[in-house]
Design an enzyme around this catalytic site. Structure first.
Site, PDB file in Angstrom:
ATOM      1  N   ARG A  31       6.893 -17.464 -13.069  1.00 21.57           N
ATOM      2  CA  ARG A  31       6.049 -16.335 -12.650  1.00 21.57           C
ATOM      3  C   ARG A  31       5.575 -16.485 -11.213  1.00 21.57           C
ATOM      4  NH1 ARG A  31       2.266 -15.642 -18.031  1.00 21.57           N
ATOM      5  NH2 ARG A  31       3.912 -14.975 -19.459  1.00 21.57           N
ATOM      6  N   ARG A  35       2.045 -11.549 -10.003  1.00 19.34           N
ATOM      7  CA  ARG A  35       0.681 -11.058  -9.901  1.00 19.34           C
ATOM      8  C   ARG A  35      -0.244 -11.876  -9.024  1.00 19.34           C
ATOM      9  NH1 ARG A  35      -0.185 -11.057 -16.205  1.00 19.34           N
ATOM     10  NH2 ARG A  35       1.071 -12.923 -15.876  1.00 19.34           N
ATOM     11  N   ARG A  44       3.675  -3.082  -5.638  1.00 22.57           N
ATOM     12  CA  ARG A  44       3.753  -2.552  -6.993  1.00 22.57           C
ATOM     13  C   ARG A  44       2.625  -1.565  -7.303  1.00 22.57           C
ATOM     14  NH1 ARG A  44       4.469  -4.873 -11.721  1.00 22.57           N
ATOM     15  NH2 ARG A  44       3.771  -2.815 -12.345  1.00 22.57           N
ATOM     16  N   ASP A  80      12.088  -8.892 -16.466  1.00 23.69           N
ATOM     17  CA  ASP A  80      11.282  -9.122 -17.653  1.00 23.69           C
ATOM     18  C   ASP A  80      12.240  -9.344 -18.816  1.00 23.69           C
ATOM     19  OD1 ASP A  80       8.247  -8.695 -18.721  1.00 23.69           O
ATOM     20  OD2 ASP A  80       9.680  -8.033 -20.232  1.00 23.69           O
ATOM     21  N   TYR A 156       9.310  -9.508 -30.518  1.00 23.96           N
ATOM     22  CA  TYR A 156       8.767  -8.280 -29.923  1.00 23.96           C
ATOM     23  C   TYR A 156       9.249  -7.048 -30.678  1.00 23.96           C
ATOM     24  CZ  TYR A 156       6.745 -10.546 -25.813  1.00 23.96           C
ATOM     25  OH  TYR A 156       5.971 -11.309 -24.975  1.00 23.96           O
TER      26      TYR A 156
END
Length: 351
Positions: A31, A35, A44, A80, A156
């Site tokens: 990651r 973020r 973004r 992702d 998921y």
């Protein structure tokens, strides 16, 4: 690239992964593209996550941001794990603050039968992005492709989103094993196709994330998961690039995870690297495993813990690992100060 050539690679990550002598200890962060970077948040600001993952130019820019800022030894493709599911036609979205949400969870035989296959053309933008990124990297920097492992994708799809208990997933696994294996086989097909697209485009290594495998016992992992992950890794073996395998909370699964065919085993922060190397067995590299929360503890603590991880990496090599790639034990947390990451990379390289 054949393995013999990989050992003498100018890319430190590839050399460490294949038993060579890297010019410096390789470091990258899960990651890292995301973020924690203000430049990422800016680019973004008005773009959805999935929309961004299918924009080749944007994927290239986001992938390269941490490479430019931190001088890490590898870029990891910005994407992702649900991207191939979305590309195949599964109705899902990534909801801010929640994660992937599936409109119609898979619970029945008809649902499994209706799961679409992935057409490589549907992820053509990913292939294009890889080409763009390769044009930006130096000869010493590697590009890592990635995909979610069948079990994590299944969780998921069955739960409909993130879960703490995985009750629906395990219910299918235990009560309807034939249906479970049918679903896992179809997800393995999707995963293989997604990885092949990246490998054909030129990535130097791949990481298979089985993020939630740590919810399983060793016996359940070996029965319900390992055969499908093994098939994924076997079907991309012909590319002769390092295959990294990682899951969270998988300390008890390190030995069976090593047996599914990976060349590098990612280790979270719960197990010391030298102990992980003993569980994994000789002949594979280890990756990890600084606790991401330690990056908030101040420079003295960080330096002490980075030095410990480096020492543990050396002990892992003494215990039979062919190399050590420095990383976190999970992903970079969103509130992490980017300058702390940069200084951590500098320290690892000095050591």
């Amino acid at each position: 690239m054949v393995v013999a050539e990989a050992k003498t690679s100018s890319k430190p990550l590839i050399a460490a992964a294949t038993g060579g002598t890297p010019s410096r200890r390789p470091v990258w962060f899960m990651r890292q593209a995301g973020r924690s970077l203000p430049e990422y948040r800016a680019i973004r600001a008005d773009r959805g996550m999935l929309e961004s993952c299918f924009d080749a130019a944007l994927v290239c820019e986001i992938t390269m941001q941490p490479v430019r800022r931190h001088d890490v030894d590898a870029a990891i493709l910005f994407s992702d794990i649900v991207v191939p599911l979305k590309a195949a036609g599964v109705d899902l979205d990534i909801v801010a603050g929640t994660g992937p949400v599936v409109a119609r969870p898979i619970r029945t035989a008809d649902d499994v039968a209706a799961l679409p296959r992935l057409d490589a053309a549907a992820v053509g933008s990913v292939s294009q992005a890889v080409g763009l990124i390769l044009g930006e990297l130096t000869d010493a920097q590697a590009l890592i492709g990635f995909a979610g492992a069948p079990f994590t994708l299944a969780s998921y799809l069955i739960e409909g989103g993130p879960s703490r208990t995985y009750e629906n997933t395990k219910a299918m696994m235990y009560a309807r094993p034939e249906l479970w294996h049918q679903l896992m086989a179809q997800l393995a097909d999707i995963t293989v196709e997604f990885l092949r697209v990246q490998l054909d485009a030129g990535v130097h290594a791949v990481q298979l994330f089985d993020s939630w495998a740590g919810t399983l016992s060793v016996a359940d992992y070996q029965t319900y998961v390992a055969p499908h992950s093994a098939r994924v890794l076997a079907e991309i073996a012909e590319y002769k690039v390092p295959r990294i395998h990682f899951g969270v909370g998988t300390g008890e699964l390190l030995a069976p995870m090593a047996h599914v065919g990976a060349d590098v085993i990612g280790v979270d922060w719960r197990v010391p690297l030298d102990e992980a190397a003993r569980r994994v067995g000789p002949g594979k590299a280890v990756q990890g495993n600084l606790d991401p929360t330690l990056l908030f503890a101040g420079p003295e603590v960080i330096e002490s813990q980075v030095r410990r991880i480096v020492r543990d990496g050396e002990k892992a090599i003494d215990a039979g690992a062919v190399g050590h790639i420095f990383n976190l034990g999970h992903g970079v947390l969103p509130a992490t100060d980017p300058d702390v990451l940069t200084r951590t990379v500098e320290l690892v390289h000095r050591l």
